[in-house]
Design a protein around this motif. Structure first.
Motif, PDB file in Angstrom:
ATOM      1  N   GLY A 189       0.883  -1.224  -0.115  1.00  0.00           N
ATOM      2  CA  GLY A 189       0.069   0.014  -0.014  1.00  0.00           C
ATOM      3  C   GLY A 189       0.816   1.390   0.079  1.00  0.00           C
ATOM      4  O   GLY A 189       1.149   1.897   0.969  1.00  0.00           O
ATOM      5  N   GLU A 190       1.425   1.554  -1.041  1.00  0.00           N
ATOM      6  CA  GLU A 190       2.228   2.729  -1.229  1.00  0.00           C
ATOM      7  C   GLU A 190       1.972   3.551  -2.470  1.00  0.00           C
ATOM      8  O   GLU A 190       1.937   3.061  -3.500  1.00  0.00           O
ATOM      9  CB  GLU A 190       3.730   2.273  -1.460  1.00  0.00           C
ATOM     10  CG  GLU A 190       4.850   3.566  -1.375  1.00  0.00           C
ATOM     11  CD  GLU A 190       6.329   3.183  -1.099  1.00  0.00           C
ATOM     12  OE1 GLU A 190       6.908   3.871  -0.485  1.00  0.00           O
ATOM     13  OE2 GLU A 190       6.332   1.963  -1.431  1.00  0.00           O
ATOM     14  N   PRO A 191       1.665   4.762  -2.242  1.00  0.00           N
ATOM     15  CA  PRO A 191       1.184   5.687  -3.311  1.00  0.00           C
ATOM     16  C   PRO A 191       2.336   5.677  -4.581  1.00  0.00           C
ATOM     17  O   PRO A 191       3.483   5.615  -4.078  1.00  0.00           O
ATOM     18  CB  PRO A 191       1.140   7.120  -2.998  1.00  0.00           C
ATOM     19  CG  PRO A 191       0.725   6.692  -1.205  1.00  0.00           C
ATOM     20  CD  PRO A 191       1.630   5.360  -1.009  1.00  0.00           C
ATOM     21  N   ASP A 192       1.998   5.674  -5.582  1.00  0.00           N
ATOM     22  CA  ASP A 192       2.972   5.895  -6.713  1.00  0.00           C
ATOM     23  C   ASP A 192       3.364   7.085  -7.209  1.00  0.00           C
ATOM     24  O   ASP A 192       4.110   7.633  -8.000  1.00  0.00           O
ATOM     25  CB  ASP A 192       2.528   5.044  -8.024  1.00  0.00           C
ATOM     26  CG  ASP A 192       1.361   5.725  -8.837  1.00  0.00           C
ATOM     27  OD1 ASP A 192       0.477   6.174  -7.874  1.00  0.00           O
ATOM     28  OD2 ASP A 192       1.341   5.600 -10.139  1.00  0.00           O
ATOM     29  N   ASN A 243      -2.946   9.280  13.036  1.00  0.00           N
ATOM     30  CA  ASN A 243      -3.179   9.512  11.481  1.00  0.00           C
ATOM     31  C   ASN A 243      -1.461   9.919  11.118  1.00  0.00           C
ATOM     32  O   ASN A 243      -0.653   9.546  11.918  1.00  0.00           O
ATOM     33  CB  ASN A 243      -3.886  10.949  11.400  1.00  0.00           C
ATOM     34  CG  ASN A 243      -4.485  10.952  10.030  1.00  0.00           C
ATOM     35  OD1 ASN A 243      -3.902  10.499   8.976  1.00  0.00           O
ATOM     36  ND2 ASN A 243      -5.706  11.778   9.857  1.00  0.00           N
ATOM     37  N   GLY A 244      -1.271  10.413   9.932  1.00  0.00           N
ATOM     38  CA  GLY A 244       0.101  10.447   9.545  1.00  0.00           C
ATOM     39  C   GLY A 244       0.003  11.063   7.953  1.00  0.00           C
ATOM     40  O   GLY A 244      -0.995  11.691   7.399  1.00  0.00           O
ATOM     41  N   PHE A 245       1.131  10.852   7.382  1.00  0.00           N
ATOM     42  CA  PHE A 245       1.508  11.753   6.239  1.00  0.00           C
ATOM     43  C   PHE A 245       1.651  10.871   4.967  1.00  0.00           C
ATOM     44  O   PHE A 245       1.714  11.121   3.755  1.00  0.00           O
ATOM     45  CB  PHE A 245       2.562  12.838   6.545  1.00  0.00           C
ATOM     46  CG  PHE A 245       2.345  13.823   7.284  1.00  0.00           C
ATOM     47  CD1 PHE A 245       1.875  14.920   7.142  1.00  0.00           C
ATOM     48  CD2 PHE A 245       2.901  13.656   8.614  1.00  0.00           C
ATOM     49  CE1 PHE A 245       1.930  15.892   7.873  1.00  0.00           C
ATOM     50  CE2 PHE A 245       2.035  14.559   9.707  1.00  0.00           C
ATOM     51  CZ  PHE A 245       2.085  15.926   9.005  1.00  0.00           C
ATOM     52  N   SER A 246       1.917   9.515   5.274  1.00  0.00           N
ATOM     53  CA  SER A 246       2.178   8.473   4.477  1.00  0.00           C
ATOM     54  C   SER A 246       1.454   8.309   3.120  1.00  0.00           C
ATOM     55  O   SER A 246       1.576   8.442   2.182  1.00  0.00           O
ATOM     56  CB  SER A 246       2.399   7.116   4.815  1.00  0.00           C
ATOM     57  OG  SER A 246       3.396   7.104   5.916  1.00  0.00           O
ATOM     58  N   LYS A 247       0.203   8.294   3.551  1.00  0.00           N
ATOM     59  CA  LYS A 247      -1.090   8.005   2.353  1.00  0.00           C
ATOM     60  C   LYS A 247      -1.569   9.146   1.664  1.00  0.00           C
ATOM     61  O   LYS A 247      -1.436   9.303   0.451  1.00  0.00           O
ATOM     62  CB  LYS A 247      -2.165   7.333   3.026  1.00  0.00           C
ATOM     63  CG  LYS A 247      -1.811   5.980   3.710  1.00  0.00           C
ATOM     64  CD  LYS A 247      -0.659   4.878   3.419  1.00  0.00           C
ATOM     65  CE  LYS A 247      -0.412   3.764   4.223  1.00  0.00           C
ATOM     66  NZ  LYS A 247       0.398   2.693   3.506  1.00  0.00           N
ATOM     67  N   ALA A 248      -2.126  10.135   2.456  1.00  0.00           N
ATOM     68  CA  ALA A 248      -2.451  11.383   1.988  1.00  0.00           C
ATOM     69  C   ALA A 248      -1.631  12.142   1.153  1.00  0.00           C
ATOM     70  O   ALA A 248      -1.971  12.859   0.101  1.00  0.00           O
ATOM     71  CB  ALA A 248      -3.321  11.998   2.895  1.00  0.00           C
ATOM     72  N   TYR A 249      -0.422  12.521   1.532  1.00  0.00           N
ATOM     73  CA  TYR A 249       0.690  13.038   0.944  1.00  0.00           C
ATOM     74  C   TYR A 249       1.972  12.424   0.418  1.00  0.00           C
ATOM     75  O   TYR A 249       2.694  13.045  -0.174  1.00  0.00           O
ATOM     76  CB  TYR A 249       1.470  13.897   2.250  1.00  0.00           C
ATOM     77  CG  TYR A 249       0.277  14.807   2.783  1.00  0.00           C
ATOM     78  CD1 TYR A 249      -0.089  16.168   2.449  1.00  0.00           C
ATOM     79  CD2 TYR A 249      -0.478  14.483   4.188  1.00  0.00           C
ATOM     80  CE1 TYR A 249      -0.751  17.169   3.041  1.00  0.00           C
ATOM     81  CE2 TYR A 249      -1.171  15.510   4.731  1.00  0.00           C
ATOM     82  CZ  TYR A 249      -1.617  16.688   4.071  1.00  0.00           C
ATOM     83  OH  TYR A 249      -2.553  17.246   4.824  1.00  0.00           O
ATOM     84  N   ALA A 250       1.428  10.944  -0.026  1.00  0.00           N
ATOM     85  CA  ALA A 250       2.582  10.265  -0.740  1.00  0.00           C
ATOM     86  C   ALA A 250       3.901  10.582  -0.026  1.00  0.00           C
ATOM     87  O   ALA A 250       4.938  10.830  -0.678  1.00  0.00           O
ATOM     88  CB  ALA A 250       2.679  10.799  -2.090  1.00  0.00           C
ATOM     89  N   MET A 251       4.010  10.389   1.389  1.00  0.00           N
ATOM     90  CA  MET A 251       5.110  10.592   2.152  1.00  0.00           C
ATOM     91  C   MET A 251       5.489   9.283   2.970  1.00  0.00           C
ATOM     92  O   MET A 251       5.937   9.563   4.162  1.00  0.00           O
ATOM     93  CB  MET A 251       4.903  11.831   2.754  1.00  0.00           C
ATOM     94  CG  MET A 251       4.804  13.102   2.430  1.00  0.00           C
ATOM     95  SD  MET A 251       4.571  14.635   3.595  1.00  0.00           S
ATOM     96  CE  MET A 251       6.099  14.548   4.311  1.00  0.00           C
TER      97      MET A 251
END
Length: 392
Positions: free
Chosen positions: A38-41, A233-241
């Protein structure tokens, strides 16, 4: 030396991640399309990267306060109020963590004692149960169903509660199913919890990625729930971080102060460069979030449509970036399906039972990849099914 006698019995009893097994297998093979992680491209938005670069150029590489940069906590407070009607003091009701995963770990270990029961809504992300197990708590799975949109019902929660219930883990929008909880559904859950001493860990890492037209609702925003809920919450998914490893936990000061104490001794503080970048993310990236959400939505529609046409019945996800189709039509177990697909067509997906026993009969497919990769993967999956005489 007999290491089985030396190592902790508790940690030896914890099973490895079912996600990593297939990711590692795929990494050793050629021409594999991996839809398992589950990692944004997308690249991290340029203003965020620029802020990180600037912090390095200016030499801002020292430790921050244990709880995180005050500047960042102020922005988190503003963001939560603006987006989700949540109010937390940046002074003593939140702290910054090394990814959302650390926040989950700190929360569970702070709240549970050996023998306490931790209710885990499943299918769900793989870390909740093992962390509770390592804390010597008893894990109580609550199985959700496709016919209910993979949402938790009040009746399911009531049936799981015992005098030993300490914590409910509520992970919505859901990884792996894409299920969400509406305000009305959450109110029913809140009605069950009011008057108890049960705390809630609300994992809202996918809060920005919903596709219903209605904004995400946090349980903590409902009457009587703020004081019993820890929001992660966090920044990984919404901000591709993802690689920046930055998250946060918010909640009542008496709980946050104890979580922070554990964070002080185990971690010290989150990376300074990542925190500086995250300040910019919160200030200027609402539009970037919308652009990524729109792209995910197109991919979501493609995946659901194609999988259903193949005969792999697929619940329409309303959040996150995963589909969770049923593969029962094949007659294979989830693990057998994934292994056969990987070796035959070089497509890596994750067996549903990695997310709890109730996930058996499904697989998780991430659509956080390009349309090109998804389209080719779908062609290969369809060919795999046709070779086995499976048609819609």
């Amino acid at each position: 030396m007999d290491y089985s006698r030396i190592l902790s019995r508790t940690i030896q009893e914890v099973k490895p991640s079912g996600i990593r097994k297939f990711f590692d297998l795929a990494a050793e093979m050629e021409n594999v399309i991996s839809l398992g992680v589950g990692e944004p491209d997308f690249k991290t938005p340029w203003p965020v990267r620029r802020a990180g670069i600037r912090s390095l150029e200016e030499g801002r590489t020292w430790y921050t306060a244990n709880a995180g940069l005050k500047e960042l906590k102020i922005e988190i407070s503003r963001y939560l109020k603006r987006r989700f009607e949540l109010e937390y003091s940046p002074d003593d009701e939140m702290f910054v963590t090394v990814g959302g995963s650390e926040a989950i770990d700190m929360c569970i270990r702070t709240l549970v004692n050996p023998g306490d029961e931790v209710m885990v809504v499943q299918p769900s992300f793989v870390c909740y149960g093992p962390i509770a197990q390592m804390s010597q708590a008893k894990v109580v799975p609550i199985a959700t169903k496709a016919e209910n949109g993979f949402s938790l019902t009040a009746q399911e929660l009531r049936e799981a509660i015992t005098p030993k219930s300490k914590l409910l883990i509520l992970p919505f929008p859901s990884n792996p199913t894409g299920g969400v909880m509406t305000r009305a559904q959450l109110e029913e859950i809140a009605q069950v919890l009011r008057g108890t001493d049960i705390m809630v860990l609300s994992d809202e890492i996918y809060a920005e990625l919903t596709y219903t037209g209605e904004p995400h609702v946090s349980l903590a925003s409902l009457p009587g729930m703020w004081e019993r809920t820890i929001v992660v919450n966090g920044f990984s998914k919404a901000y591709a971080m993802t690689g920046w490893r930055l998250g946060y936990a918010c909640g009542p000061q008496p709980v946050i102060s104890q979580m922070l104490k554990m964070h002080q001794f185990a971690i010290m503080c989150a990376p300074t460069v990542s925190q500086m970048a995250a300040v910019e993310a919160m200030r200027s990236c609402d539009e970037a979030i919308q652009e990524m959400r729109d792209e995910y939505n197109m991919r979501r529609r493609l995946m659901v449509d194609r999988l259903n046409k193949m005969g792999l019945t697929c619940f329409e996800p309303r959040g996150a970036f995963y589909v969770f189709p049923s593969i029962r039509i094949t007659g294979m177990t989830s693990a057998e399906f994934c292994e056969a697909l990987l070796h035959s067509k070089r497509v890596a997906v994750v067996p549903g039972d990695a997310f709890g026993a109730c996930g058996e009969g499904h697989v998780r497919i991430s659509y956080s990849y390009s349309m090109e990769h998804l389209t080719e993967a779908l062609h290969r999956i369809e060919a795999f099914l046709k070779e086995r005489g499976i048609h819609a």
